[in-house]
Scaffold this motif. Structure first.
Motif, PDB file in Angstrom:
ATOM      1  N   ALA A 148      28.809   2.549  -3.410  1.00 34.64           N
ATOM      2  CA  ALA A 148      27.711   2.818  -4.635  1.00 34.64           C
ATOM      3  C   ALA A 148      27.061   3.920  -4.148  1.00 34.64           C
ATOM      4  O   ALA A 148      26.512   5.011  -5.081  1.00 34.64           O
ATOM      5  N   VAL A 172      31.382  -2.115  -7.128  1.00 39.28           N
ATOM      6  CA  VAL A 172      30.048  -1.578  -7.252  1.00 39.28           C
ATOM      7  C   VAL A 172      29.487  -1.189  -8.626  1.00 39.28           C
ATOM      8  O   VAL A 172      28.324  -0.740  -8.866  1.00 39.28           O
ATOM      9  N   GLU A 173      29.936  -2.120  -9.562  1.00 36.71           N
ATOM     10  CA  GLU A 173      29.387  -1.978 -11.033  1.00 36.71           C
ATOM     11  C   GLU A 173      28.248  -3.167 -11.040  1.00 36.71           C
ATOM     12  O   GLU A 173      27.567  -3.057 -11.924  1.00 36.71           O
ATOM     13  N   SER A 174      28.373  -3.941 -10.183  1.00 38.06           N
ATOM     14  CA  SER A 174      27.425  -5.256 -10.232  1.00 38.06           C
ATOM     15  C   SER A 174      27.206  -5.733  -8.906  1.00 38.06           C
ATOM     16  O   SER A 174      28.179  -5.829  -8.076  1.00 38.06           O
ATOM     17  N   VAL A 200      22.916  -0.611  -8.413  1.00 33.02           N
ATOM     18  CA  VAL A 200      23.322  -1.152  -7.404  1.00 33.02           C
ATOM     19  C   VAL A 200      22.963  -0.276  -5.969  1.00 33.02           C
ATOM     20  O   VAL A 200      22.655  -0.578  -4.962  1.00 33.02           O
ATOM     21  N   ALA A 201      23.302   0.995  -6.497  1.00 27.07           N
ATOM     22  CA  ALA A 201      22.836   1.843  -5.356  1.00 27.07           C
ATOM     23  C   ALA A 201      21.549   2.011  -4.877  1.00 27.07           C
ATOM     24  O   ALA A 201      21.044   1.973  -3.629  1.00 27.07           O
ATOM     25  N   ARG A 247      26.222   0.674 -11.611  1.00 28.10           N
ATOM     26  CA  ARG A 247      26.266   1.546 -10.404  1.00 28.10           C
ATOM     27  C   ARG A 247      25.117   1.913  -9.695  1.00 28.10           C
ATOM     28  O   ARG A 247      24.711   1.861  -8.522  1.00 28.10           O
ATOM     29  N   ASP A 248      24.348   2.728 -10.664  1.00 24.71           N
ATOM     30  CA  ASP A 248      23.193   3.346 -10.183  1.00 24.71           C
ATOM     31  C   ASP A 248      22.128   2.316  -9.482  1.00 24.71           C
ATOM     32  O   ASP A 248      21.503   2.455  -8.692  1.00 24.71           O
ATOM     33  N   ARG A 286      35.695  -2.935  -9.646  1.00 25.43           N
ATOM     34  CA  ARG A 286      34.538  -2.940 -10.188  1.00 25.43           C
ATOM     35  C   ARG A 286      33.590  -3.381  -9.088  1.00 25.43           C
ATOM     36  O   ARG A 286      32.383  -3.942  -9.606  1.00 25.43           O
TER      37      ARG A 286
END
Length: 327
Positions: A147, A225-227, A123-124, A120-121, A223
């Motif tokens: 994200a 924003v997890e990838s 991606v942000a 997540r981080d 999920r």
């Protein structure tokens, strides 16, 4: 003991360097004398002569018999270095030409088109990098989850103050405004120049300058924003830009007041109508506008009567058709 080679990096062979250094020690010499100094034959020295002259290491002395003299080291080394630099320049130019030929023949490779970002981080960070590097236009399909922290006022101010900030066009899904604070965030973005619309959003997406896009790697919303998948110039990127433009033409302009809502009765009708057009329920509209559900119900009823709408959704449709949601 073998002599340490000093000129190897400049393209001089062992035999050539041996002959040159022997000539430096001896001074002007005939081929026989040089052969004796190097432990070689006069015939071998004669065969080597054109190469030594071409390298600029020796020159001929006028008269008979043939005698040669060594070029002073400071001059000889400068000549060799200049020659090697020219060769390197040609080699770099050749490499660039070959790379162009490969690109023209086969096009971009998969690893050059697609980039996978995990976490997540990460991606942000990748999204913010994409946004900060954009110079002309950002295209955004907005749908939760997010994200990036939309409540980060410092980031919002930096985004608005950045010189040469790109034009942003955003399409918001109805679900986007079910997230606390999203309406306030969107109001700030519109005040900063964003062109916002409401519509169907099949996938989260951001495209910078029509050259780089980022979207979820998986379709599972939990999920999302997890990838992420970052797409570089390619047919896939062209398709994503085309998808955005199609959705943009079908979306409803979103009009939001840029002033804070101080009293419940003064929430602009255009905001209520815009959220109705997005298909939002009364409770969600109340949360976003800071109104009570009962107040929203009354406002919706009055707007429906004014527009002659049969239902709340019909009111939003009529408002869009009557240009009550200005572009």
């Amino acid at each position: 003991m073998a002599q340490r080679r000093l000129l190897e990096g400049l393209g001089v062979t062992v035999a050539e360097e041996t002959a040159y250094r022997a000539l430096l020690r001896h001074g002007p010499a005939t081929l026989s004398e040089l052969a004796a100094e190097t432990g070689s034959s006069a015939a071998a020295i004669r065969r080597m002569l054109p190469r030594l002259e071409d390298l600029g290491l020796i020159s001929r002395v006028a008269g008979r018999p043939l005698r040669v003299v060594a070029t002073p080291p400071n001059i000889a080394i400068d000549i060799l270095v200049a020659r090697r630099q020219e060769e390197l320049t040609h080699s770099r130019a050749a490499a660039a030409l070959l790379a162009t030929e490969v690109a023209e023949r086969s096009g971009p490779q998969p690893e050059e088109v697609l980039e996978v970002v995990s976490g997540r981080d990460a991606v942000a960070r990748r999204y913010l990098q994409l946004e900060r590097n954009a110079t002309r236009e950002m295209l955004v399909l907005v749908h939760p989850p997010y994200a990036v922290d939309i409540s980060d006022d410092q980031e919002n101010r930096q985004r608005a103050a950045r010189r040469g900030a790109p034009v942003t066009r955003g399409i918001y899904s109805p679900q986007a405004f079910e997230y606390p604070g999203m309406l306030a965030h969107t109001r700030r973005a519109i005040a900063d120049g964003e062109q916002a619309r409401l519509g169907q959003v099949p996938v989260k997406l951001a495209v910078a300058d029509a050259r780089t896009a980022i979207l979820p790697l998986v379709s599972d919303e939990d999920r999302a924003v997890e990838s992420a998948l970052v797409v570089h110039p390619s047919a896939l990127l062209d398709a994503l830009v085309g998808l955005f433009e199609t959705l943009w033409r079908a979306a409803v302009p979103l009009s939001l007041s840029t002033e804070g809502l101080k009293e419940e009765p003064h929430a602009p009708d255009a905001e209520v109508l815009a959220l109705l057009a997005a298909g939002m329920k009364d409770d969600a509209i109340a949360r976003q506008l800071g109104l009570s559900p009962r107040t929203v119900q009354r406002r919706v009823q009055v707007l429906c009567e004014r527009l002659g709408a049969r239902t709340r959704f019909h009111a939003g449709f009529l408002a869009a058709g009557q240009d009550m949601l200005p572009r």
